[in-house]
Design an enzyme around this catalytic site. Structure first.
Site, mmCIF file in Angstrom:
data_model
loop_
_atom_site.group_PDB
_atom_site.id
_atom_site.type_symbol
_atom_site.label_atom_id
_atom_site.label_comp_id
_atom_site.label_asym_id
_atom_site.label_seq_id
_atom_site.Cartn_x
_atom_site.Cartn_y
_atom_site.Cartn_z
ATOM 1 N N GLU A 340 21.082 36.097 8.559
ATOM 2 C CA GLU A 340 22.663 36.117 8.749
ATOM 3 C C GLU A 340 23.068 34.953 7.586
ATOM 4 O O GLU A 340 24.099 34.306 8.044
ATOM 5 C CB GLU A 340 23.068 35.721 10.169
ATOM 6 C CG GLU A 340 22.668 36.559 11.209
ATOM 7 C CD GLU A 340 23.051 36.071 12.319
ATOM 8 O OE1 GLU A 340 23.340 37.042 13.343
ATOM 9 O OE2 GLU A 340 22.913 35.134 12.783
HETATM 10 C C1 TNX Z 1 21.421 36.749 16.178
HETATM 11 S S1 TNX Z 1 18.667 37.045 15.655
HETATM 12 C C2 TNX Z 1 21.057 35.542 15.337
HETATM 13 C C3 TNX Z 1 21.224 34.388 16.228
HETATM 14 C C4 TNX Z 1 21.961 34.357 17.731
HETATM 15 C C5 TNX Z 1 21.564 35.451 18.130
HETATM 16 C C6 TNX Z 1 22.239 36.005 19.511
HETATM 17 C C7 TNX Z 1 18.925 35.916 14.378
HETATM 18 C C8 TNX Z 1 17.776 36.079 13.590
HETATM 19 N N1 TNX Z 1 20.313 35.594 14.479
HETATM 20 O O1 TNX Z 1 21.840 33.302 15.423
HETATM 21 O O2 TNX Z 1 21.837 33.475 18.458
HETATM 22 O O3 TNX Z 1 21.743 36.849 17.428
HETATM 23 O O4 TNX Z 1 21.557 37.061 20.207
#
Ligand code: TNX
Length: 531
Positions: A340
């Protein structure tokens, strides 16, 4: 060694028979003992011996492979569990010692080569229990199976009446995948050392062998770094919702690593970068492209922060941070996140990940990254952790085609922070509700198109903690889904069967009750009355 080991156990058994001390009489029919077919994760093979039962008594000793401190340590852990609940002395004795009366043997000989480094063979007769493995890790796994073959009250912290019977037969067992992981996000809400240790105990019971610790995020930095002290002291001073946060000193972190290692769990530490870095950017103004430190963040948004890709200081920073982390890490992996990074351009992301992977390699470790990392050029040793919700992902499939290994953590199957259903008080719902059958009902070796069994390093169940604050919260989200993911990682695909699984899972309920584990009583599972 094999022959010697067989001889050792033969000596033990002969001594049992010839000692004049009658082995525990199988007074109770085998049906009274826990069935060999009830183990989670399902073993490769379990062959019951009808009418045969071993009874643990006050005379039972634990015999260990001579000269192996690691085996003695595994035996010590078994003895501690048995002593608490049976009240028996349970001496741990070197298997070459001469006066055995009644015994459980843990031996590094006589196991089939096919069980590998983590597998074991468990033989239960009226006279003895023998766990045989090629490595101590296999004996540890065999002991976890043995715990499940004893009555649930064996897990009690106080002395219980027994009888302590184990059904006769043979189990031969080894894992399907090398990586069977659980992840704790200690960044969104800090979890103290005691909670992490308890979770290690809980996951190890299901033969999970990796604990991935998500040690930094926008909301908090949780590991002391001597070269950048503000990271923990300031960056670790809050959490989601604005609590006081916390961090592990390096000594505490070493304690966690050692505690895990004694349970054959490897810690995989994660410092998430270049996104998810607000806590670091808030701690050191000079890490920001504009030289201005943002405020600490206690919300739950993602994707707004980025390390400054164009500043050379950024690479000094990650080199020093990852250098200290590598020195604290006996295992081969450092996880560098990479998910992300929506505030980093694609070109910057590639530039950054290229440098970051070289830096990790420079510290003698291999990279694990969330699967977003395949958008950058990856080193052959880099492992990608798939967290998507679809069963096809072209870039991940292409990486797998190039020999990159994948850890499977599909968010709509393995994310322990997803709600079970609309009534679940805790958790999130962005990847959907995950009932127990959803967590269990997929095949890691055939889930993602173009990513076959041989590309899959294993599975992992992440627990993000935006809504999770306490041990009770952790347990409620992990149980019973964590054992479902653990079974997908350990058991052969041929054993996969929901009806069998939900019955075996139900049989764990009384154990969790005795252990004080706060679990979700899913209506999909056949829980025995009273559990
Ligand atoms: C996505 S999954 C994220 C996390 C969040 C999570 C909550 C991922 C690699 N990144 O930063 O905590 O969703 O479900």
């Amino acid at each position: 060694m094999t022959i010697g080991g067989v001889r050792l156990l033969t000596t033990v058994i002969l001594a049992l028979v010839g000692s004049g001390v009658a082995p525990a009489a199988p007074a109770t029919p085998a049906a009274a003992a826990v069935s060999l077919a009830s183990v989670v994760p399902a073993p490769v093979t379990a062959t019951p011996a009808t009418g045969v039962t071993y009874r643990v008594t006050a005379a039972t000793a634990i015999y260990t492979e001579p000269g192996s401190p690691a085996v003695a340590d595994v035996a010590g852990q078994l003895a501690a569990i048995l002593r608490r609940s049976t009240g028996y002395p349970m001496p741990v004795v070197d298997a070459s010692s001469p006066t055995p009366t009644d015994g459980i043997a843990l031996l590094l000989s006589g196991a089939p080569a096919s069980v590998g480094n983590e597998g074991y063979q468990l033989d239960v007769t009226t006279a003895s229990i023998a766990v045989r493995a090629n490595q101590p890790a296999g004996l540890f796994a065999g002991v976890q199976t043995l715990r499940q073959l004893l009555p649930p009250t064996v897990e009690s912290a106080t002395v219980q009446p027994g009888p302590w019977e184990v059904a006769g037969g043979r189990i031969v067992d080894h894992p399907r995948f090398a990586h069977r992981g659980a992840m704790l996000d200690v960044a969104r809400h800090f979890l103290p050392v005691a909670v992490v240790k308890r979770y290690i105990d809980e996951i190890a019971l299901y033969k999970v062998n990796r604990l991935h610790l998500h040690l930094s995020d926008d909301q908090g930095w949780r590991i002391a770094v001597n070269s950048w002290p503000n990271l923990a002291v300031y960056g670790g001073s809050t959490q989601v919702g604005g609590g006081t946060g916390g961090y592990y000193t390096q000594d505490e972190y070493r304690q966690i690593v050692a505690y895990a290692a004694a349970r054959y769990v490897m810690v995989v530490p994660e410092i998430d970068m270049p996104g998810h870095t607000n806590a670091a950017l808030a701690s050191y103004a000079e890490l920001n492209c504009d030289g201005v430190a943002p405020k600490l963040y206690t919300g739950t948004k993602v994707g707004f922060s980025s390390l400054c890709v164009s500043k050379e200081l950024t690479y000094t920073f990650i080199d020093q941070v990852l250098g200290e982390l590598a020195a604290l890490t006996p295992g081969p992996y450092l996880h560098i996140g990479g998910d992300e990074a929506s505030s980093t351009t694609a070109a910057d992301y590639a530039t950054f990940m290229n440098r970051a992977q070289q830096i990790v390699a420079g510290h003698g470790k291999s990279v694990v990254g969330w699967h977003d990392i395949v958008n950058a050029p990856v080193l052959p040793s880099t492992v990608a952790q798939y967290w998507g919700t679809t069963t096809s992902h072209a870039a991940v499939a292409a990486a797998a085609g190039n020999g990159i290994k994948i850890i499977m953590s599909p968010a709509n199957r393995s994310y322990l922070d997803m709600k079970y259903n609309s009534r679940t008080r805790l958790g999130q719902r962005w990847a959907g509700f995950i009932e127990v059958q959803d967590a269990y009902g997929w095949d890691p070796g055939a889930y993602l198109s173009g990513v076959g069994e041989t590309s899959v390093l294993g599975v992992e169940a992440p627990l993000w903690t935006e809504t999770i604050e306490t041990l009770a919260d952790v347990e409620y989200m992990a149980f019973p889904r964590l054992p479902a993911i653990a079974e997908l990682g350990w058991s052969p695909a041929s054993t996969h069967d929901w009806t069998s699984f939900q019955q075996r899972l139900g049989a764990q309920g009384p154990r969790w009750r005795v252990m004080g584990i706060n679990y979700y009583h899913s209506t999909q599972v056949s829980w025995p009355t009273g559990s």
